[in-house]
Write an enzyme that holds these catalytic residues in place. Structure first.
Site, short mmCIF file in Angstrom:
data_model
loop_
_atom_site.label_atom_id
_atom_site.label_comp_id
_atom_site.label_asym_id
_atom_site.label_seq_id
_atom_site.Cartn_x
_atom_site.Cartn_y
_atom_site.Cartn_z
N HIS A 233 -1.82 7.48 -13.69
CA HIS A 233 -2.63 6.51 -12.95
C HIS A 233 -3.95 6.33 -13.69
CE1 HIS A 233 -5.25 5.00 -9.75
NE2 HIS A 233 -4.16 4.69 -9.07
N CYS A 271 -1.97 0.32 -11.97
CA CYS A 271 -2.76 0.11 -10.75
C CYS A 271 -3.65 -1.10 -11.00
CB CYS A 271 -3.60 1.35 -10.41
SG CYS A 271 -4.66 1.04 -8.98
N HIS A 298 0.71 -0.34 -8.42
CA HIS A 298 -0.15 -0.43 -7.23
C HIS A 298 -0.69 -1.84 -7.20
CE1 HIS A 298 -1.30 4.14 -7.07
NE2 HIS A 298 -0.02 3.92 -6.86
N ASP A 350 -1.35 -1.55 -2.31
CA ASP A 350 -2.33 -0.48 -2.41
C ASP A 350 -3.54 -0.84 -1.55
OD1 ASP A 350 -3.39 1.89 -3.20
OD2 ASP A 350 -4.09 1.18 -5.14
N HIS A 351 -3.96 0.10 -0.79
CA HIS A 351 -5.11 -0.04 0.12
C HIS A 351 -4.94 -1.30 0.98
CE1 HIS A 351 -7.63 2.44 -2.94
NE2 HIS A 351 -6.52 3.02 -2.58
N TYR A 368 -6.17 3.10 3.91
CA TYR A 368 -4.74 3.27 4.22
C TYR A 368 -4.42 2.95 5.67
CZ TYR A 368 -3.98 4.97 -0.47
OH TYR A 368 -3.88 5.05 -1.84
C1 DNO Z 1 -6.06 5.94 -4.34
C2 DNO Z 1 -4.98 6.38 -5.21
C3 DNO Z 1 -5.27 7.66 -5.98
C4 DNO Z 1 -4.05 8.07 -6.75
C5 DNO Z 1 -4.23 9.24 -7.64
C6 DNO Z 1 -3.03 9.38 -8.53
O1 DNO Z 1 -5.84 5.26 -3.41
O2 DNO Z 1 -4.56 5.35 -6.03
O3 DNO Z 1 -5.57 8.68 -5.09
O4 DNO Z 1 -3.07 8.44 -5.84
O5 DNO Z 1 -5.36 9.11 -8.39
O6 DNO Z 1 -3.04 10.65 -9.09
#
Ligand code: DNO
Length: 394
Positions: A233, A271, A298, A350-351, A368
């Site tokens: 990531h 991401c 992501h 994501d988020h 989340y």
């Molecule tokens: C946040 C996430 C991070 C991710 C870690 C992967 O929302 O994208 O916490 O899970 O950095 O190791």
């Protein structure tokens, strides 16, 4: 693309049943209760997998198996921690889970300064505000020589901001930055974070990068042996914090680590929100260049500001070309299908913003929320659907 959803385990306020209701079928989770550095016991991996399957879902991605700081600094008990890491990857592989996400961020995992940034539409987003971060680093943490990391004008703005902050604001800022966000690693006190920062700064960027490369050289052969796709990531945010070295922030960083260990199992988590917080990261170009090595995505968008600040925008409404990115990822899926692969690239919304009755509700993990991610997923699903129809027609 395969729709997945992050789940923080049995204590998550969003349940497996909710994930089914959202329409995702893949679960992204970790054994969050196991201390960083310990080996994951096979029985625990198997039991968690069984619980997920009993809910009609499947465990698509492990996010994350976190790395102990000793591995990142190659000091202390790093040998033992690398052996434990190998054991965890083997346990996951034996359980048939094919994708493992992890990161190599120094000291702090993902970082925001404000978890309740109110948007025009009255929902709340996560935000990284540069002047607040600098105010914390220089005037609250008082990191030695911190001023050297910033321009005169940035320091002045941060000082003015610091002088206006109430004690409660200072405390909240500190908590956001050093106590760790959901799924993140590392929770510190002021003294312990100062110490950890100094240790990582002493490595320098190339020293720190070399530690990542040496970790990959040891771990990827294990991933090859058990058929696990490791996907790193990116740094979030993708620039130095606290003067620390950063090695997974740009396309060039990604290129270096992928070249060093050429196995396909040495891959990336694309991401969009992390890489996309820098205007020199072209996400569509990255998806094209790194396609075969992208094992997890992501999908999230950001609005960037001139001083490096950004906030998390609507999934389709930030500075990044979400439709173009998804289209490039679909090209990659098509390429894979032509080579006989039947799996699709796992993506998660994501988020998401806090909205409705989740605003201010205890127990909702920042970023989340159920409704915010549901909205993001629904919008992204629409894009994927429309693109599939158009691609079939062409
Ligand atoms: C946040 C996430 C991070 C991710 C870690 C992967 O929302 O994208 O916490 O899970 O950095 O190791």
């Amino acid at each position: 693309m395969l729709e997945t959803w992050r789940w923080f385990g049995p204590t998550d306020s969003v349940t497996l049943k909710n994930i089914r209701q959202a329409g995702a079928r893949g679960v992204v989770t970790s054994l969050h209760h196991i201390p960083t550095g310990d080996a994951w016991p096979q029985e625990e991996v198997d039991a968690r997998k069984k619980d997920i399957e009993a809910a009609g879902l499947h465990w698509a991605v492990v996010e994350s198996i976190p790395l102990h700081n000793d591995i990142k600094t190659r000091s202390g008990r790093y040998r033992e921690y690398i052996d434990n890491y190998k054991a965890s990857v083997r346990a996951v592989g034996r359980a048939g889970i094919q994708v493992v996400c992890y990161n190599f961020m120094p000291v702090v995992d993902w970082t925001r300064t404000n978890l309740n940034f109110e948007l025009d539409n009255a929902s709340e987003a996560l935000r990284f505000e540069m002047r607040d971060f600098i105010a914390y680093d220089v005037f609250i943490l008082e990191r030695p020589n911190a001023e050297a990391s910033y321009s005169e004008s940035a320091l002045l703005t941060a000082k003015q901001r610091f002088e206006q902050m109430s004690e409660a604001e200072k405390n909240a800022l500190e908590k956001n930055i050093i106590a760790g966000l959901p799924g993140g690693e590392g929770s510190y006190t002021r003294d312990s974070i100062r110490e950890a920062i100094a240790e990582f700064i002493a490595l320098g960027t190339e020293g720190f990068r070399e530690n990542l490369m040496r970790f990959l050289e040891e771990i990827i052969p294990v991933a090859d042996e058990v058929g696990v796709r490791m996907c790193i990531h990116p740094d979030d945010p993708p620039f130095s914090l606290f003067g620390l070295p950063r090695v997974v922030s740009t396309a060039e960083d990604a290129r270096k680590l992928l070249e060093r260990v050429p196995s396909e199992n040495n891959g990336l988590t694309l991401c969009a929100g992390s890489f996309g917080a820098r205007c020199d990261n072209d996400l569509v170009a990255m998806a094209k260049e790194f396609g075969p090595r992208i094992h997890f995505v992501h999908l999230r968008n950001v609005k960037r500001e001139d001083d490096g600040s950004f906030y998390e925008a609507e999934h389709l409404d930030g500075d990044n070309d979400m439709v173009g990115l998804i289209n490039a990822l679909m090209d990659e899926e098509q390429r894979r299908a032509a080579c006989g692969r039947t799996d699709r690239i796992p993506m998660r919304p994501d988020h998401g913003h806090a909205l409705g009755d989740e605003i201010g509700k205890p127990g909702v993990n920042p970023g989340y929320s159920f409704a915010g991610r549901l909205k993001g997923l629904a919008e992204l699903r629409g894009v994927i659907h429309a693109l599939s129809v158009m691609r079939r027609a062409n």
